[in-house]
Scaffold this motif. Structure first.
Motif, short mmCIF file in Angstrom:
data_model
loop_
_atom_site.label_atom_id
_atom_site.label_comp_id
_atom_site.label_asym_id
_atom_site.label_seq_id
_atom_site.Cartn_x
_atom_site.Cartn_y
_atom_site.Cartn_z
N GLU A 243 0.81 -1.22 0.00
CA GLU A 243 0.00 0.00 0.00
C GLU A 243 0.84 1.28 0.00
O GLU A 243 0.31 2.37 -0.13
N THR A 244 2.17 1.14 0.13
CA THR A 244 3.02 2.31 0.32
C THR A 244 3.93 2.54 -0.87
O THR A 244 4.65 1.64 -1.30
N VAL A 245 3.89 3.76 -1.38
CA VAL A 245 4.87 4.22 -2.36
C VAL A 245 5.99 4.88 -1.56
O VAL A 245 5.76 5.89 -0.89
N PHE A 246 7.17 4.29 -1.63
CA PHE A 246 8.29 4.76 -0.81
C PHE A 246 9.24 5.58 -1.68
O PHE A 246 9.77 5.09 -2.68
N ILE A 247 9.43 6.85 -1.30
CA ILE A 247 10.30 7.76 -2.04
C ILE A 247 11.52 8.07 -1.18
O ILE A 247 11.39 8.58 -0.07
N SER A 248 12.71 7.76 -1.69
CA SER A 248 13.92 8.05 -0.94
C SER A 248 14.83 8.96 -1.75
O SER A 248 14.68 9.11 -2.96
N GLY A 249 15.78 9.55 -1.07
CA GLY A 249 16.72 10.45 -1.73
C GLY A 249 17.55 11.16 -0.70
O GLY A 249 17.21 11.21 0.49
N ASP A 250 18.64 11.74 -1.13
CA ASP A 250 19.54 12.44 -0.23
C ASP A 250 18.88 13.69 0.35
O ASP A 250 17.90 14.20 -0.19
N ALA A 251 19.46 14.18 1.42
CA ALA A 251 18.96 15.42 2.02
C ALA A 251 19.03 16.55 1.00
O ALA A 251 20.06 16.75 0.36
N GLY A 252 17.91 17.26 0.84
CA GLY A 252 17.89 18.40 -0.06
C GLY A 252 17.54 18.09 -1.49
O GLY A 252 17.52 18.98 -2.34
N VAL A 253 17.23 16.83 -1.78
CA VAL A 253 17.01 16.44 -3.17
C VAL A 253 15.60 16.74 -3.66
O VAL A 253 15.30 16.62 -4.84
N GLY A 254 14.69 17.14 -2.74
CA GLY A 254 13.37 17.58 -3.17
C GLY A 254 12.21 16.70 -2.78
O GLY A 254 11.14 16.78 -3.39
N LYS A 255 12.36 15.90 -1.74
CA LYS A 255 11.27 14.99 -1.32
C LYS A 255 10.07 15.78 -0.80
O LYS A 255 8.92 15.48 -1.17
N SER A 256 10.33 16.75 0.06
CA SER A 256 9.22 17.54 0.62
C SER A 256 8.53 18.37 -0.45
O SER A 256 7.30 18.49 -0.47
N MET A 257 9.31 18.93 -1.36
CA MET A 257 8.73 19.71 -2.45
C MET A 257 7.85 18.85 -3.34
O MET A 257 6.80 19.29 -3.82
N LEU A 258 8.27 17.62 -3.56
CA LEU A 258 7.47 16.71 -4.39
C LEU A 258 6.11 16.46 -3.74
O LEU A 258 5.07 16.49 -4.41
N LEU A 259 6.10 16.21 -2.42
CA LEU A 259 4.82 16.00 -1.74
C LEU A 259 3.98 17.27 -1.75
O LEU A 259 2.75 17.20 -1.88
N GLN A 260 4.63 18.41 -1.62
CA GLN A 260 3.89 19.67 -1.67
C GLN A 260 3.24 19.85 -3.03
O GLN A 260 2.09 20.29 -3.15
N ARG A 261 3.96 19.49 -4.08
CA ARG A 261 3.40 19.57 -5.43
C ARG A 261 2.28 18.56 -5.61
O ARG A 261 1.25 18.87 -6.24
N LEU A 262 2.44 17.37 -5.04
CA LEU A 262 1.41 16.34 -5.15
C LEU A 262 0.12 16.81 -4.49
O LEU A 262 -0.98 16.66 -5.06
N GLN A 263 0.22 17.39 -3.30
CA GLN A 263 -0.98 17.85 -2.62
C GLN A 263 -1.60 19.05 -3.34
O GLN A 263 -2.82 19.21 -3.37
N SER A 264 -0.76 19.88 -3.97
CA SER A 264 -1.28 21.01 -4.73
C SER A 264 -2.08 20.53 -5.94
O SER A 264 -3.15 21.06 -6.25
#
Length: 949
Positions: free
Chosen positions: A196-217
């Motif tokens: 049930e989980t889409v797992f997104i990983s990446g280095d610090a600062g690579v844009g994980k939070s921004m991606l979720l912000q764009r997804l919710q937008s």
């Protein structure tokens, strides 16, 4: 959902086309399944079918079924039109009357034009809550999260996609992700249908939070059509605000601490429990939970009404014990492990490619002149470009450029030469300290960086105190009391480096604070450790010791990194990540470097600074010796191969931050191997700066394997200083384009010592193929060339084939998965004819058909060198098989011929079998996946060299 409702209903149709009769016949079914009477009353009133008195009569009924019966009585008494409108409302408000959808479908209800023209109000609590969530998320995601209070930027105008790569359970690439909608679709990259989980990983600062912000937008504005009615976004670090004694039920967590329904919360929650698959949860930063937490050891909680600690609810939401069927998107930094059974997809964020960087520059600087000036400066500084591959660092650099552009006369100028991450964070701190100074229309600020930091020492110390207090406990959210204890002034908060949370955290109405990013917290932690006179050498090295492996013979005080186990301590929470400690160590090395002494002497007494520098260097030297001594080594042919771990990348970063040639030389001497393998280390382009900083000190020639990382063209440019030492260059699966290949051509043809070039699975076209053919022409010792899975067509193939033809040293060529076609195959056929050295050749999956295949077969009649030939996944038929059979009657040196997944039938098989009667050299002909039936192959089962199944 619909099947369940259908099984509970007995559908009864009226004899004639009468809506009144339909309601009468199905009265009990309607009474049973209509739970929302308010919507019906609202719509009947709105369209003047009910009077105020009618509504009062319905509301006076004591129970819900009684209300439904009264509505039915009144509707039927008012005639066919009202009865038809009643059914129309049931059909239009699908959320409110979800149980009646099968029945409405079964009776085939279709309203008349008159009824379709009536207004239907959606006052259903579920629909209202969906709209409420959309409004809430739209407001929350409208602006990007930035430094400062005056710099909020519209997400729509600034968001730029990063490289999103689908991977399997073993982190092998499955290709790029087409867009954010693909995260939640059912056709792309699904690893486990039950997950049930889409797992997104990446280095610090690579844009994980921004991606979720764009997804919710996108969801909030209706641009993400994935069947989701509820979208709940949680930041994991905020869960640290809860006390150990706090308990909540799931409904309170979702409503009271996220978004409370304006109407009938119990009904909304009941709908959510009944249909969890219409909910999407996003959890940002799983690794930022409190360091004492081990999600795998939290108790189970499967009852949505039972109070539990919020972290228990989080763990059980992720595991599916609560709201099983709900979709989840989870982010964490690289290295965090999530149990396989939870995963539906795995996605790795790789940051900005050069193309993404140019797009981002255009978005941030619409003025063409400014944009060109910025890009020209970046192009002149590959090191700065490499840092810009990380979106956060790119944003910081761009913001500094913007400040120089607006604050000073003349064209803005970014730092030149070798720029470390410490330099970037010192620069952004200087920029924001200067912004707090009174501005003048007639005189610009001319303070030096040292003067700026001296004037802002109090602010820097207060920020450092807050950062250190949290870093010491792996906490990223701070209470009002903690901030006040640091003596941070209200004006200091206006800097935007430390900010109030966008909304009150789970602590209630108390204000909470956080640093803009964990890397910023790490920077101020390191600054605190350097500047605060009370910090001794033991405390200075505190975060290095976080990586000490258990049972290590080397003293803990001189061994900061775990080198063999991939960076994980025995018994440690698999959900944790300690990159924030490593960033602190990195910034510590940068701040205590020789080049920063002129700046720091204004902030800390010279004697204390010398003491701390001496302690750090002694620690770093001892660590280097110990680390390099314990690296695993493998003897392979004439190579002494050292297998480095991702931790080695962190060590290289620390060495580079020191900008000390002495440290770089020590590291180079300690490698003691001629083959350095750094595959799957998650190295990015900026890490190539650190790698070159060390490797250019090596005196002997070296093989470098950087396959399966994230280097791109900037990384290739940063490797320039060490190409004079490299005989083996392996850069497969690194998103290298023709620009990177051009750099390789320029450097490798200077020294002409190359023996192996690996560029498999990159983005090389015919332009790059021409550069590679020139490398092959000029590097006379090149024996291996791997170019599979690129974008090379027949034109590039012809260039390469000509270079192969002229080479007297080439041993193996890999061209799998390009688009050579028949023209390219014919060119390679010419190269094969009488070639003196080529032993292994792969032209698999290249769109080669009959003509190309026959050309290759004819060429092999005049070849006495090739031993292995792969032609898998082409379009070769029986004509080609016949030509290959004729070739085998002449060629006795070919050992392995792979014709897997072509179009050869039993006829071609028979011809190949016949040829084997006169060929004693061939060891196998593989024909798996062709148009051959098992019964047809049985005829030749005695010929073991023919492999059909």
């Amino acid at each position: 959902m619909e099947k369940q409702g259908h099984s509970e209903m007995e559908i009864i149709l009226p004899d004639s086309h009468s809506y009144i009769k339909l309601l009468k016949i199905n009265r009990e079914l309607l009474v049973t399944h209509i739970r929302n009477t308010q919507c019906l009353v609202d719509n009947l009133l709105k369209n003047d079918y009910f009077s105020a008195e009618d509504a009062e009569i319905v509301c006076a009924c004591p129970t819900q079924p009684d209300k439904v019966r009264k509505i039915l009585d009144l509707v039927q008494s008012k005639g066919e039109e009202v009865s038809e409108f009643f059914l129309h409302v049931l059909q239009q408000l699908t959320d409110a009357y979800v149980d009646l959808r099968p029945w409405l479908s079964e009776i085939g209800f279709s309203p008349s034009p008159l009824i379709r023209g009536k207004t239907v109000l959606n006052t259903d609590p579920v629909s209202r809550y969906t709209q409420q969530l959309r409004h809430h998320l739209s407001r929350d995601s409208k602006f990007t999260l930035c430094y400062g209070q005056k710099e909020e930027l519209l997400l729509e105008e600034t968001y730029t996609d990063t490289i999103m790569e689908l991977v399997d359970f073993n982190n092998e690439s499955l290709g790029s992700l087409g867009g954010l909608a693909c995260l939640l679709d059912h056709a792309t990259g699904v690893l486990d249908e039950q997950g049930e989980t889409v797992f997104i990983s990446g280095d610090a600062g690579v844009g994980k939070s921004m991606l979720l912000q764009r997804l919710q937008s996108l969801w909030a504005t209706g641009q993400l059509d994935v069947g989701v009615k509820f979208f709940f976004h949680f930041r994991c670090r905020v869960f640290s605000c809860f006390k150990e004694s706090d308990t909540l039920c799931l409904q309170d967590l979702l409503f009271k601490h996220y978004c409370y329904p304006e109407q009938d919360p119990e009904e909304v929650f009941a709908f959510l429990l009944r249909f969890p698959h219409v909910a999407l949860f996003t959890f940002d930063g799983l690794d930022e939970l409190h360091s004492d937490l081990d999600l795998s050891r939290l108790p189970d909680s499967s009852c949505p009404w039972e109070p539990a600690h919020p972290l228990v609810l989080l763990a059980n939401l992720l595991s599916g014990k609560l709201l099983k069927g709900a979709s989840k998107v989870l982010t964490a930094r690289t290295g965090v492990e999530v149990p396989r059974q939870l995963l539906r997809k795995k996605v790795v964020l790789r940051g900005f490619s050069p193309c993404h960087l140019r797009t981002y520059a255009r978005r941030m600087f619409p003025e063409r002149a400014v944009q060109d000036r910025l890009l020209n400066q970046l192009e002149a500084n590959p090191n700065l470009c490499s840092l810009c591959a990380v979106p956060l660092f790119c944003w910081i650099i761009f913001q500094c450029f913007r400040h120089f552009h607006t604050a000073f006369e003349g064209p803005p100028q970014l730092p030149g030469c070798a720029v470390t991450l410490t330099d970037v964070f010192l620069l952004v701190t200087e920029v924001h300290l200067n912004r707090m100074q009174p501005s003048s229309l007639v005189q610009r600020n001319t303070r030096s960086q040292a003067e700026t930091f001296r004037a802002g020492r109090g602010t820097l110390c207060s920020l450092g105190q807050v950062a250190h207090s949290g870093m010491d406990r792996s906490l990223f959210v701070f209470s009002q009391e903690e901030v006040q204890a640091s003596e941070l002034q209200e004006g200091d908060l206006q800097l935007g480096l430390l900010r109030a949370l966008p909304e009150p955290g789970p602590g209630g109405d108390r204000q909470s604070y956080e640093f803009f990013h964990l890397t910023l917290q790490a920077f101020f932690t390191a600054l605190f450790l350097v500047v605060d006179a009370k910090v001794g050498t033991h405390e200075l090295l505190r975060f290095f010791r976080e990586w000490t492996p258990p049972g290590e013979a080397v003293a803990a005080s001189c061994y900061p990194f775990q080198c063999l186990g991939g960076g994980r301590l025995a018994g440690e929470d698999p959900f944790k990540n300690k990159d924030h400690f490593q960033f602190t160590n990195l910034f510590l090395c940068g701040l205590l470097s020789k080049g920063k002494q002129k700046l720091l002497r204004h902030l800390v007494p010279a004697a204390a600074l010398r003491r701390k520098r001496k302690a750090l260097w002694a620690h770093l030297f001892a660590s280097l010796r110990s680390y390099l001594k314990h690296l695993p080594r493998v003897q392979s042919e004439h190579f002494n191969q050292v297998q480095a771990m991702p931790t080695f990348i962190w060590m290289l970063r620390c060495i580079y931050e020191t900008q000390s040639q002495k440290v770089g030389q020590l590291a180079a001497r300690g490698i003691c191997a001629n083959y350095l393998k750094l595959t799957y280390c998650n190295a990015c382009s900026a890490d190539c700066s650190a790698l070159s900083f060390v490797l250019h000190h090596t005196r002997s020639r070296l093989a470098l394997d950087l396959d399966n990382n994230n280097l791109n063209d900037y990384g290739v440019r940063e490797l320039r200083p060490c190409f004079s030492r490299l005989t083996v260059v392996r850069l497969s699966v690194n998103r290298i384009t023709d620009d990177g290949v051009k750099v390789l051509h320029e450097e490798l043809t200077k020294y002409r010592i190359l023996t192996y070039l690996g560029l498999y699975n990159n983005q090389i076209t015919d332009v790059g193929a021409r550069y590679i053919s020139q490398i092959l022409d000029e590097c006379k010792g090149l024996t291996h060339l791997k170019l599979g899975k690129n974008k090379i067509t027949s034109e590039g193939g012809k260039c390469l084939a000509l270079a192969v033809k002229n080479s007297k040293s080439i041993f193996e060529i890999g061209m799998w998965g390009n688009q050579l076609g028949d023209e390219g195959a014919k060119a390679f056929a010419e190269a094969l004819r009488n070639h003196p050295s080529l032993t292994n050749l792969s032209l698999a999956f290249n769109g080669i058909t009959t003509e190309g295949g026959k050309s290759l077969a004819r060429a092999l009649r005049q070849n006495a060198c090739l031993k292995i030939f792969w032609l898998t996944k082409n379009e070769l038929n029986d004509e080609v098989a016949e030509s290959m059979a004729e070739m085998l009657k002449v060629n006795q040196t070919l050992k392995h011929l792979w014709l897997i997944q072509n179009q050869i039938t039993a006829k071609g098989l028979a011809q190949l079998a016949d040829a084997l009667q006169s060929n004693t050299g061939i060891m196998e002909i593989c024909l798996n996946g062709n148009l051959i039936q098992r019964e047809e192959a049985k005829v030749f089962e005695d010929e073991k060299r023919l492999v059909c199944f």
